[in-house]
Design a protein around this motif. Structure first.
Motif, PDB file in Angstrom:
ATOM      1  N   ARG A   8       0.836  -1.218   0.000  1.00  0.00           N
ATOM      2  CA  ARG A   8       0.000   0.000   0.000  1.00  0.00           C
ATOM      3  C   ARG A   8       0.863   1.256   0.000  1.00  0.00           C
ATOM      4  N   ASN A   9       2.145   1.099   0.290  1.00  0.00           N
ATOM      5  CA  ASN A   9       3.073   2.227   0.403  1.00  0.00           C
ATOM      6  C   ASN A   9       4.361   1.899  -0.340  1.00  0.00           C
ATOM      7  N   LEU A  10       5.160   2.913  -0.496  1.00  0.00           N
ATOM      8  CA  LEU A  10       6.481   2.706  -1.088  1.00  0.00           C
ATOM      9  C   LEU A  10       7.520   3.250  -0.111  1.00  0.00           C
ATOM     10  N   THR A  11       8.470   2.411   0.257  1.00  0.00           N
ATOM     11  CA  THR A  11       9.517   2.863   1.178  1.00  0.00           C
ATOM     12  C   THR A  11      10.842   3.028   0.436  1.00  0.00           C
ATOM     13  N   LEU A  12      11.523   4.121   0.729  1.00  0.00           N
ATOM     14  CA  LEU A  12      12.869   4.314   0.191  1.00  0.00           C
ATOM     15  C   LEU A  12      13.861   4.178   1.330  1.00  0.00           C
ATOM     16  N   ALA A  13      14.808   3.269   1.140  1.00  0.00           N
ATOM     17  CA  ALA A  13      15.835   3.038   2.150  1.00  0.00           C
ATOM     18  C   ALA A  13      17.188   3.342   1.520  1.00  0.00           C
ATOM     19  N   GLY A  14      18.228   3.231   2.315  1.00  0.00           N
ATOM     20  CA  GLY A  14      19.575   3.438   1.787  1.00  0.00           C
ATOM     21  C   GLY A  14      20.381   4.403   2.626  1.00  0.00           C
ATOM     22  N   PHE A  15      21.649   4.429   2.348  1.00  0.00           N
ATOM     23  CA  PHE A  15      22.606   5.192   3.146  1.00  0.00           C
ATOM     24  C   PHE A  15      22.350   6.699   3.072  1.00  0.00           C
ATOM     25  N   SER A  82      10.332   7.996   3.148  1.00  0.00           N
ATOM     26  CA  SER A  82      11.787   8.088   3.031  1.00  0.00           C
ATOM     27  C   SER A  82      12.366   7.842   4.414  1.00  0.00           C
ATOM     28  N   THR A  83      13.195   6.805   4.529  1.00  0.00           N
ATOM     29  CA  THR A  83      13.675   6.406   5.859  1.00  0.00           C
ATOM     30  C   THR A  83      15.090   6.904   6.135  1.00  0.00           C
ATOM     31  N   GLY A  84      15.384   7.169   7.394  1.00  0.00           N
ATOM     32  CA  GLY A  84      16.746   7.483   7.806  1.00  0.00           C
ATOM     33  C   GLY A  84      17.644   6.301   7.451  1.00  0.00           C
ATOM     34  N   GLY A  85      18.908   6.593   7.137  1.00  0.00           N
ATOM     35  CA  GLY A  85      19.818   5.568   6.604  1.00  0.00           C
ATOM     36  C   GLY A  85      20.012   4.317   7.445  1.00  0.00           C
ATOM     37  N   GLY A  86      19.719   4.399   8.746  1.00  0.00           N
ATOM     38  CA  GLY A  86      19.964   3.232   9.595  1.00  0.00           C
ATOM     39  C   GLY A  86      18.700   2.439   9.904  1.00  0.00           C
ATOM     40  N   LEU A  87      17.560   2.933   9.458  1.00  0.00           N
ATOM     41  CA  LEU A  87      16.284   2.339   9.901  1.00  0.00           C
ATOM     42  C   LEU A  87      16.106   0.880   9.487  1.00  0.00           C
ATOM     43  N   VAL A  88      16.438   0.560   8.238  1.00  0.00           N
ATOM     44  CA  VAL A  88      16.201  -0.832   7.791  1.00  0.00           C
ATOM     45  C   VAL A  88      17.319  -1.788   8.209  1.00  0.00           C
ATOM     46  N   VAL A  89      18.332  -1.241   8.885  1.00  0.00           N
ATOM     47  CA  VAL A  89      19.417  -2.106   9.366  1.00  0.00           C
ATOM     48  C   VAL A  89      18.866  -3.041  10.450  1.00  0.00           C
ATOM     49  N   ASN A  90      17.849  -2.576  11.134  1.00  0.00           N
ATOM     50  CA  ASN A  90      17.153  -3.427  12.106  1.00  0.00           C
ATOM     51  C   ASN A  90      16.231  -4.369  11.322  1.00  0.00           C
ATOM     52  N   PRO A  91      16.502  -5.698  11.356  1.00  0.00           N
ATOM     53  CA  PRO A  91      15.721  -6.631  10.537  1.00  0.00           C
ATOM     54  C   PRO A  91      14.232  -6.622  10.853  1.00  0.00           C
ATOM     55  N   ASP A  92      13.872  -6.339  12.089  1.00  0.00           N
ATOM     56  CA  ASP A  92      12.440  -6.279  12.443  1.00  0.00           C
ATOM     57  C   ASP A  92      11.769  -5.112  11.727  1.00  0.00           C
ATOM     58  N   ASN A  93      12.481  -3.990  11.634  1.00  0.00           N
ATOM     59  CA  ASN A  93      11.931  -2.829  10.926  1.00  0.00           C
ATOM     60  C   ASN A  93      11.710  -3.163   9.455  1.00  0.00           C
ATOM     61  N   LEU A  94      12.706  -3.797   8.852  1.00  0.00           N
ATOM     62  CA  LEU A  94      12.595  -4.127   7.425  1.00  0.00           C
ATOM     63  C   LEU A  94      11.445  -5.105   7.184  1.00  0.00           C
ATOM     64  N   ARG A 142      26.550  -2.241   6.690  1.00  0.00           N
ATOM     65  CA  ARG A 142      25.112  -2.246   6.396  1.00  0.00           C
ATOM     66  C   ARG A 142      24.764  -2.920   5.069  1.00  0.00           C
ATOM     67  N   GLU A 143      25.786  -3.288   4.335  1.00  0.00           N
ATOM     68  CA  GLU A 143      25.553  -3.788   2.974  1.00  0.00           C
ATOM     69  C   GLU A 143      24.549  -4.948   2.944  1.00  0.00           C
ATOM     70  N   ALA A 144      24.732  -5.906   3.839  1.00  0.00           N
ATOM     71  CA  ALA A 144      23.853  -7.085   3.838  1.00  0.00           C
ATOM     72  C   ALA A 144      22.404  -6.665   4.090  1.00  0.00           C
ATOM     73  N   ALA A 145      22.214  -5.742   5.018  1.00  0.00           N
ATOM     74  CA  ALA A 145      20.851  -5.289   5.333  1.00  0.00           C
ATOM     75  C   ALA A 145      20.234  -4.595   4.126  1.00  0.00           C
ATOM     76  N   TYR A 146      20.994  -3.737   3.469  1.00  0.00           N
ATOM     77  CA  TYR A 146      20.456  -3.024   2.309  1.00  0.00           C
ATOM     78  C   TYR A 146      20.098  -4.010   1.193  1.00  0.00           C
ATOM     79  N   LYS A 147      20.910  -5.056   1.071  1.00  0.00           N
ATOM     80  CA  LYS A 147      20.640  -6.034   0.015  1.00  0.00           C
ATOM     81  C   LYS A 147      19.410  -6.885   0.306  1.00  0.00           C
ATOM     82  N   ASN A 148      18.913  -6.834   1.532  1.00  0.00           N
ATOM     83  CA  ASN A 148      17.692  -7.561   1.869  1.00  0.00           C
ATOM     84  C   ASN A 148      16.424  -6.803   1.489  1.00  0.00           C
ATOM     85  N   CYS A 149      16.592  -5.572   1.025  1.00  0.00           N
ATOM     86  CA  CYS A 149      15.416  -4.811   0.575  1.00  0.00           C
ATOM     87  C   CYS A 149      14.897  -5.455  -0.712  1.00  0.00           C
TER      88      CYS A 149
END
Ligand code: S3P
Length: 181
Positions: A8-15, A82-94, A142-149
């Motif tokens: 229903r939404n679009l999230t932008l993640a990244g450094f 648009s998320t702060g660069g560290g937000l998706v590093v937490n796997p629960d958040n992602l 953070r590379e592994a977390a970003y690649k999980n998007c």
């Protein structure tokens, strides 16, 4: 049984400095979605700037604000987040974001991030004697977390408009056929 994924939404993640806000605003206009920036929302709700939150209360307190916001987002629809660069590093958040949004991660090299951020002072994690070194270390961790998007979008040598078009294409495809987690 777990709940089905409903985009229903679009999230932008990244450094930091990869262009999430610029791309996000453009994409939101195209989709006629509301644009939300998590840092801006945290600042407006607390009345405290991000740098000050880090300085006065520490990074864990800031991460807690992010996690609380992520829980609230599960009720949102029609928003570009648009998320702060560290937000998706937490796997629960992602994992939580993926339940209701397509998560596109914008990517840039440490050198590009450095060029884009070197004159800015509002990011506490980059206020370091060796900012480029800090960017390299943090990005690698953070590379592994970003690649999980869901989608990883290379922003090198591409305009904001091109990146936005790419993200939109992926979003529209995903809405018709949600990708698996
Ligand atoms: C952070 C990124 C910042 C902000 C905070 C921490 C991070 O947001 O949330 O300074 O951990 O990467 P931007 O990515 O919008 O700069």
């Amino acid at each position: 049984m777990s709940e089905p994924r409903e985009i229903r939404n679009l999230t932008l993640a990244g450094f930091m400095g990869v262009g999430k806000s610029s791309v996000g605003r453009l994409v939101a206009t195209e989709l006629r979605f509301e644009f939300v920036d998590t840092d801006e929302l945290i600042e407006s709700r607390t009345g405290v700037k991000i740098t000050e939150i880090f300085a006065r209360f520490g990074e864990p307190a800031f991460r807690k604000f992010e996690c609380d916001l992520v829980v609230e987002m599960a009720t949102w629809s029609g928003r570009v987040i648009s998320t702060g660069g560290g937000l998706v590093v937490n796997p629960d958040n992602l994992a939580s974001l993926k339940m209701h949004s397509l998560v596109a991660c914008l990517w840039a090299t440490p050198e590009t991030v450095y060029q884009r951020t070197k004159h800015q002072t509002h990011r506490p994690l980059l206020q370091d004697p060796d900012p480029l070194g800090k960017i390299r270390t943090l990005l690698a961790s953070r590379e592994a977390a970003y690649k999980n998007c869901d989608v990883l979008v290379n922003t090198e040598q591409r305009s904001v408009k091109e990146i936005a078009a790419h993200v939109l294409h992926n979003f529209r495809a995903a809405v018709h056929q949600p990708p698996r987690m």
